[in-house]
Design a protein around this motif. Sequence first.
Motif, PDB file in Angstrom:
ATOM      1  N   ASP A  30       0.756  -1.153  -0.025  1.00 50.96           N
ATOM      2  CA  ASP A  30       0.055  -0.134   0.034  1.00 50.96           C
ATOM      3  C   ASP A  30       0.937   1.349   0.232  1.00 50.96           C
ATOM      4  OD1 ASP A  30      -2.535   1.428  -0.004  1.00 50.96           O
ATOM      5  OD2 ASP A  30      -2.477   1.454   2.265  1.00 50.96           O
ATOM      6  N   LEU A  31       1.661   1.349  -0.873  1.00 49.39           N
ATOM      7  CA  LEU A  31       2.606   2.469  -1.057  1.00 49.39           C
ATOM      8  C   LEU A  31       1.672   3.884  -1.484  1.00 49.39           C
ATOM      9  CD1 LEU A  31       5.701   0.881  -3.162  1.00 49.39           C
ATOM     10  CD2 LEU A  31       5.558   1.566  -0.447  1.00 49.39           C
ATOM     11  N   PRO A  32       2.233   5.064  -0.846  1.00 49.31           N
ATOM     12  CA  PRO A  32       1.506   6.166  -1.323  1.00 49.31           C
ATOM     13  C   PRO A  32       1.962   6.443  -2.821  1.00 49.31           C
ATOM     14  CG  PRO A  32       3.246   6.505   0.108  1.00 49.31           C
ATOM     15  CD  PRO A  32       3.086   5.051   0.209  1.00 49.31           C
ATOM     16  N   ASP A  33       1.257   7.233  -3.324  1.00 46.23           N
ATOM     17  CA  ASP A  33       1.579   7.734  -4.777  1.00 46.23           C
ATOM     18  C   ASP A  33       2.828   8.367  -4.725  1.00 46.23           C
ATOM     19  OD1 ASP A  33       0.841   9.990  -3.868  1.00 46.23           O
ATOM     20  OD2 ASP A  33      -0.668  10.275  -5.308  1.00 46.23           O
ATOM     21  N   TYR A  34       3.394   8.869  -4.018  1.00 50.05           N
ATOM     22  CA  TYR A  34       4.720   9.613  -4.176  1.00 50.05           C
ATOM     23  C   TYR A  34       6.015   8.546  -3.873  1.00 50.05           C
ATOM     24  CZ  TYR A  34       3.629  10.047   0.869  1.00 50.05           C
ATOM     25  OH  TYR A  34       3.160   9.841   2.153  1.00 50.05           O
ATOM     26  N   ILE A  35       5.741   7.496  -3.712  1.00 53.12           N
ATOM     27  CA  ILE A  35       6.844   6.248  -3.513  1.00 53.12           C
ATOM     28  C   ILE A  35       6.792   5.300  -4.528  1.00 53.12           C
ATOM     29  CG2 ILE A  35       7.750   4.686  -2.090  1.00 53.12           C
ATOM     30  CD1 ILE A  35       7.015   6.228   0.428  1.00 53.12           C
ATOM     31  N   LEU A 333      13.608   2.168  -3.303  1.00 52.84           N
ATOM     32  CA  LEU A 333      12.412   2.966  -3.373  1.00 52.84           C
ATOM     33  C   LEU A 333      13.007   4.329  -3.634  1.00 52.84           C
ATOM     34  CD1 LEU A 333      12.023   0.670  -0.976  1.00 52.84           C
ATOM     35  CD2 LEU A 333       9.564   1.125  -2.093  1.00 52.84           C
ATOM     36  N   ILE A 334      12.067   5.165  -4.423  1.00 56.61           N
ATOM     37  CA  ILE A 334      12.197   6.442  -4.597  1.00 56.61           C
ATOM     38  C   ILE A 334      10.945   7.198  -4.129  1.00 56.61           C
ATOM     39  CG2 ILE A 334      12.545   8.441  -6.284  1.00 56.61           C
ATOM     40  CD1 ILE A 334      14.145   6.426  -8.143  1.00 56.61           C
ATOM     41  N   MET A 335      11.193   8.357  -3.291  1.00 52.59           N
ATOM     42  CA  MET A 335      10.046   9.108  -2.893  1.00 52.59           C
ATOM     43  C   MET A 335      10.348  10.558  -3.490  1.00 52.59           C
ATOM     44  SD  MET A 335       9.241  10.693   1.057  1.00 52.59           S
ATOM     45  CE  MET A 335       8.734   9.291   1.543  1.00 52.59           C
ATOM     46  N   ASP A 336       9.393  11.028  -4.135  1.00 51.35           N
ATOM     47  CA  ASP A 336       8.980  12.243  -4.715  1.00 51.35           C
ATOM     48  C   ASP A 336       8.972  13.242  -3.561  1.00 51.35           C
ATOM     49  OD1 ASP A 336       8.122  14.826  -5.784  1.00 51.35           O
ATOM     50  OD2 ASP A 336       7.662  13.699  -7.624  1.00 51.35           O
ATOM     51  N   LEU A 337       9.784  14.131  -3.208  1.00 47.93           N
ATOM     52  CA  LEU A 337       9.521  14.889  -1.863  1.00 47.93           C
ATOM     53  C   LEU A 337       8.650  15.987  -2.036  1.00 47.93           C
ATOM     54  CD1 LEU A 337      13.662  14.638  -0.669  1.00 47.93           C
ATOM     55  CD2 LEU A 337      11.540  13.743   0.520  1.00 47.93           C
ATOM     56  N   LYS A 338       8.505  16.490  -3.341  1.00 48.75           N
ATOM     57  CA  LYS A 338       7.550  17.635  -3.647  1.00 48.75           C
ATOM     58  C   LYS A 338       6.122  17.207  -3.363  1.00 48.75           C
ATOM     59  CE  LYS A 338       6.681  21.390  -7.037  1.00 48.75           C
ATOM     60  NZ  LYS A 338       6.828  21.429  -8.458  1.00 48.75           N
ATOM     61  N   ILE A 339       5.874  16.203  -3.751  1.00 42.74           N
ATOM     62  CA  ILE A 339       4.518  15.845  -3.553  1.00 42.74           C
ATOM     63  C   ILE A 339       4.416  15.252  -2.175  1.00 42.74           C
ATOM     64  CG2 ILE A 339       2.948  13.839  -4.209  1.00 42.74           C
ATOM     65  CD1 ILE A 339       4.175  13.616  -6.840  1.00 42.74           C
ATOM     66  N   GLU A 341       5.687  16.869   0.384  1.00 47.23           N
ATOM     67  CA  GLU A 341       5.502  17.814   1.235  1.00 47.23           C
ATOM     68  C   GLU A 341       3.897  18.300   1.028  1.00 47.23           C
ATOM     69  OE1 GLU A 341       7.088  19.776   3.042  1.00 47.23           O
ATOM     70  OE2 GLU A 341       8.983  19.224   2.891  1.00 47.23           O
ATOM     71  N   LYS A 342       3.234  18.199  -0.294  1.00 51.00           N
ATOM     72  CA  LYS A 342       1.950  18.567  -0.269  1.00 51.00           C
ATOM     73  C   LYS A 342       0.796  17.764   0.268  1.00 51.00           C
ATOM     74  CE  LYS A 342       2.806  20.621  -4.860  1.00 51.00           C
ATOM     75  NZ  LYS A 342       2.261  20.566  -6.319  1.00 51.00           N
ATOM     76  N   LYS A 343       1.390  16.494   0.541  1.00 47.08           N
ATOM     77  CA  LYS A 343       0.261  15.403   0.942  1.00 47.08           C
ATOM     78  C   LYS A 343       0.654  14.908   2.481  1.00 47.08           C
ATOM     79  CE  LYS A 343      -0.779  13.528  -3.279  1.00 47.08           C
ATOM     80  NZ  LYS A 343      -1.287  12.294  -4.045  1.00 47.08           N
ATOM     81  N   LYS A 344       1.923  15.441   3.039  1.00 49.55           N
ATOM     82  CA  LYS A 344       2.123  15.108   4.460  1.00 49.55           C
ATOM     83  C   LYS A 344       1.171  15.485   5.343  1.00 49.55           C
ATOM     84  CE  LYS A 344       5.177  18.901   5.534  1.00 49.55           C
ATOM     85  NZ  LYS A 344       6.812  19.266   5.877  1.00 49.55           N
ATOM     86  N   GLY A 345       0.750  14.716   6.406  1.00 49.40           N
ATOM     87  CA  GLY A 345      -0.180  14.825   7.585  1.00 49.40           C
ATOM     88  C   GLY A 345      -1.513  14.559   6.828  1.00 49.40           C
ATOM     89  N   LYS A 346      -1.817  13.996   5.690  1.00 54.11           N
ATOM     90  CA  LYS A 346      -3.023  13.576   5.028  1.00 54.11           C
ATOM     91  C   LYS A 346      -3.181  11.967   5.275  1.00 54.11           C
ATOM     92  CE  LYS A 346      -3.498  17.321   2.148  1.00 54.11           C
ATOM     93  NZ  LYS A 346      -3.841  17.804   0.858  1.00 54.11           N
TER      94      LYS A 346
END
Length: 347
Positions: A30-35, A333-339, A341-346
């Motif tokens: 269940d990886l988030p879409d930024y990973i 794995l690769i995380m898009d840090l920009k995305i 930042e927008k989605k953290k806390g959600k």
Amino acid sequence: MKHLYLFLLFFVASFSHSFSQDTNKSPLEDLPDYITQITYFGERADWSHDGKRILFIEKTFGDVFEVEVETGIIQPMTHHFFHEGFVRALYLANGDILLSGAREFDSKNPWKSRDARNAELWVLKKDLKSPPIPLGVHCKEGPAVSREKMQIAWALGTTIYKGEIDYDGEKPKLKNWKPLFTSGDLPSPAKGWDLETQNFNPKNGNELFFYAFGGQFGFNAEVLGYDIEEKKFVNYSNSKDTYDEAEGIFPDGLSMLIESNRHRTNYKGMKEFLTLDIYKLKLDETGDVERITYFNDNPEYKASNPVVSDDGRFMAFQYAHSEDPAGKGRGILIMDLKIWEKKKGKR
């Protein structure tokens, strides 16, 4: 302290978990879409300077590979010569590769190839036309490599050294190398602890980041910086009774990634030492951290060894089982840090 470290390194895999499961699901399900998972094996990633490729180790004492981020194409970097396996591979400022590995490997006693008595530093030229060239020094765990200069630092025993890689014709060699400090020079509580280098500050090449580990039972670690010119130390994590290990630094020099078990409030020793996730630590001496990955919500898994691309946009890291030995990875794995930042806390 050396014996405590070897105990951790050699026997960590033999311990099982006694935690209650937070979830039975693997974090990969269940990886988030930024990973995005880019490899299904490998460990200890390092970004190329242009952010297009990731260097990584196949396994501890294995071959070195490089994966192209856009296509996922993997190519071997160390198949063109015989060797005894490597434990680190890092891009130098000129694109060549700094390797750490032993000249001999004993499958009946493998871990000795990773300790400072046997692991040596080598330079592999980027054209891959010849075997790597030894620099003539041994290294404990990971070296630090400048992204701007042909400068490296490494730990040996309880001392950290710094030197420059110079090319005499076609042959690289280490010059002007000297000790910077010993663990006995560190401020409390890290005084006398074991050491490992990590990064030079990209905005201030005179600052070297490292971590010291020790304390009660040897399970505590602090992230520190050393001003090479001023000969001063700063404790950036300054968190009593937690394990904070320095990893990749952001290009603005204001934050760095760490491995930590701060989410385990019942931290007591070996079992909790294994339960790592990735945090972002501010380098302003406040000790403020922000959790980035949640792989260890299921205590059977952990995320570790994160590095940041030179443009600050992406983080590469590895996942593993919590009982795996320190440094072992089961995929990059690769995380898009920009995305993020927008989605953290959600979550």
